[in-house]
Design a protein around this motif. Structure first.
Motif, short mmCIF file in Angstrom:
data_model
loop_
_atom_site.label_atom_id
_atom_site.label_comp_id
_atom_site.label_asym_id
_atom_site.label_seq_id
_atom_site.Cartn_x
_atom_site.Cartn_y
_atom_site.Cartn_z
N GLY A 56 0.64 -0.97 -0.09
CA GLY A 56 0.07 0.13 0.50
C GLY A 56 0.83 1.29 -0.11
O GLY A 56 0.58 1.75 -0.61
N THR A 57 1.72 1.05 0.90
CA THR A 57 3.12 2.02 0.75
C THR A 57 3.59 2.37 -0.85
O THR A 57 3.61 3.66 -0.73
CB THR A 57 3.50 2.14 1.85
N ARG A 58 3.82 1.16 -0.86
CA ARG A 58 4.57 1.95 -2.23
C ARG A 58 3.52 2.26 -3.53
O ARG A 58 4.60 2.56 -4.12
CB ARG A 58 5.25 0.05 -2.83
N MET A 59 2.53 1.69 -3.36
CA MET A 59 1.60 2.06 -5.10
C MET A 59 1.59 3.35 -4.10
O MET A 59 0.70 4.55 -5.15
CB MET A 59 0.69 0.95 -4.11
N ALA A 60 1.18 3.89 -3.22
CA ALA A 60 0.98 5.48 -3.03
C ALA A 60 2.00 5.86 -3.43
O ALA A 60 1.73 7.23 -4.45
CB ALA A 60 0.98 4.88 -1.74
N ALA A 61 3.19 5.30 -3.46
CA ALA A 61 4.26 6.82 -4.17
C ALA A 61 4.02 6.15 -5.41
O ALA A 61 4.59 7.39 -6.39
CB ALA A 61 5.16 5.81 -3.55
N GLU A 62 4.05 4.80 -6.34
CA GLU A 62 3.70 4.90 -7.75
C GLU A 62 3.21 5.99 -8.17
O GLU A 62 2.23 6.15 -9.43
CB GLU A 62 4.05 3.85 -8.07
N LEU A 63 1.60 5.20 -7.60
CA LEU A 63 0.63 5.88 -8.09
C LEU A 63 0.67 7.28 -7.87
O LEU A 63 -0.93 7.77 -7.86
CB LEU A 63 -0.92 5.44 -7.98
N GLY A 64 0.85 8.55 -8.12
CA GLY A 64 1.21 9.66 -7.90
C GLY A 64 0.22 11.00 -8.03
O GLY A 64 -0.04 12.07 -7.89
N ASP A 65 0.14 10.37 -9.94
CA ASP A 65 -0.87 11.08 -10.62
C ASP A 65 -2.43 10.67 -10.57
O ASP A 65 -3.09 11.17 -11.45
CB ASP A 65 -0.48 11.08 -12.23
N ILE A 66 -2.99 9.58 -10.13
CA ILE A 66 -4.26 9.72 -10.08
C ILE A 66 -5.08 10.99 -9.26
O ILE A 66 -4.64 10.81 -8.69
CB ILE A 66 -4.60 8.72 -9.50
N CYS A 67 -6.67 10.66 -9.53
CA CYS A 67 -7.31 11.44 -9.46
C CYS A 67 -8.12 10.86 -8.18
O CYS A 67 -9.37 11.31 -7.84
CB CYS A 67 -7.83 12.92 -10.03
N GLY A 68 -8.28 10.01 -7.85
CA GLY A 68 -9.00 8.90 -7.64
C GLY A 68 -8.96 7.32 -7.21
O GLY A 68 -8.23 6.80 -7.85
N TYR A 69 -10.16 6.93 -6.61
CA TYR A 69 -10.00 5.39 -6.44
C TYR A 69 -11.14 4.60 -6.16
O TYR A 69 -12.26 5.17 -4.62
CB TYR A 69 -8.56 4.90 -5.21
N ILE A 70 -11.70 3.26 -6.81
CA ILE A 70 -12.19 2.56 -6.53
C ILE A 70 -11.94 1.54 -6.06
O ILE A 70 -10.86 0.52 -6.36
CB ILE A 70 -13.80 2.29 -7.62
#
Length: 322
Positions: free
Chosen positions: A93-107
């Motif tokens: 979760g911590t890793r993907m939070a860094a990798e997905l820095g350009d998302i605008c939402g999460y479902i």
């Protein structure tokens, strides 16, 4: 039509992979959401993620569940309690939070021990659920790094009010990211707020006032210092669902801009439709459509820039059901 800045590309939304039809669930199946895979996919670039597969759990696999303290649960196997994937899920979760820095939402997939946003059962001794529910391990770690990110569960998106609220926040988040790319200036921040004033008023009159005061006190201060606080409060405000009462208040304010330019009969028709909307007889789209008609006939630059008039693509028809 409203002069509203539209992102150059589709906003990115991360999504639990099973909701896009990927057969990654513990039983080898999926939980495809047709709303996401067929309707919303026309407007967003989805990034599918399955944390359980990503950390090496196979498909099919032994299911996992949350156990212990609902505030700090462990994710373990339902059969083999020695299978403890708590830390791998949190780390991912911590890793993907860094990798997905350009998302605008999460479902997220609801009730999942890895992805559930809330109301995930946490089991105690003898298999009984705790009185208080928990959050999925991966979701908890991811959201801790992106506290302002619009996040919603698939099941809640079936509610038209929650669906409209979530997507309004996604587009606001995207617009803010576009503003940051251009470089945050005092003028840019003031213009952004000017466009969002009536949307703020619809969601939270309290935040509408407090954010006005915040920017009013900015003076010649550095917008880079005030910007993060402004954005955090904006997203908190938009998370509050607008009501028929607050929408009615905004409609009345906006219709006031035309009281000198439209006829008495047109004013009466406008008030009649606003009243019918307030009483639940017609959806929001009806008085809004008439308002936009008068705006085309009698252009007003300030009203035309208001995001409230079109906070998301019109062909999503989100305001037809609220």
């Amino acid at each position: 039509m409203p002069d509203i800045t539209v992102p150059q590309s589709k906003p990115k939304i991360a999504i639990s992979a099973c909701l896009m039809g990927a057969e990654v669930r513990y039983n080898g199946g999926h939980k495809e959401s047709r709303l996401c895979s067929r309707v919303l996919s026309e407007h967003f670039d989805f990034v599918a993620v399955c944390p359980e597969v990503a950390i090496g759990l196979g498909t099919p696999r032994e299911p996992i569940r949350l156990v212990g303290d609902p505030q700090q649960p462990q994710a373990v196997g339902t059969v083999d309690r020695a299978l403890d994937v708590t830390q791998p899920l949190a780390d991912y979760g911590t890793r993907m939070a860094a990798e997905l820095g350009d998302i605008c939402g999460y479902i997220l997939m609801q009730k999942s021990p890895s992805c559930g946003m809330e109301r995930v059962k946490v089991y105690q001794d003898k298999g009984r659920p705790a009185e208080h529910s928990g959050r999925g391990i991966y979701a908890q770690a991811f959201c801790a790094k992106h506290p302002n990110l619009p996040v919603e569960e698939d099941g809640r998106l079936n509610d038209p009010v929650l669906r409209e609220n979530f997507l309004t926040r996604v587009f606001a988040y995207s617009a803010w990211q576009e503003l940051l790319k251009q470089g945050l200036t005092r003028r840019g921040l003031m213009e952004f707020h000017s466009r969002y004033k009536y949307l703020l008023m619809a969601h939270s009159p309290v935040h509408y006032k407090s954010l006005g005061h915040l920017l009013g006190s900015m003076g010649k201060g550095d917008p880079a210092l005030i910007g993060p606080q402004y954005f955090s409060e904006l997203m908190s405000a938009l998370k509050i669902c607008a009501t028929r009462g607050t929408h009615t208040n905004v409609l009345q304010h906006l219709s006031g801009y035309f009281k000198q330019t439209i006829s008495a009969d047109d004013r009466q028709e406008m008030q009649q439709l606003i009243g019918q909307y307030r009483h639940g007889i017609i959806p929001l789209v009806v008085p809004l459509t008439l308002l936009k008609h008068h705006l085309r006939q009698h252009p007003d630059p300030y009203v035309a820039q208001q995001v409230y008039l079109q906070p998301h693509p019109e062909n999503l028809s989100l305001r037809n059901a609220i």
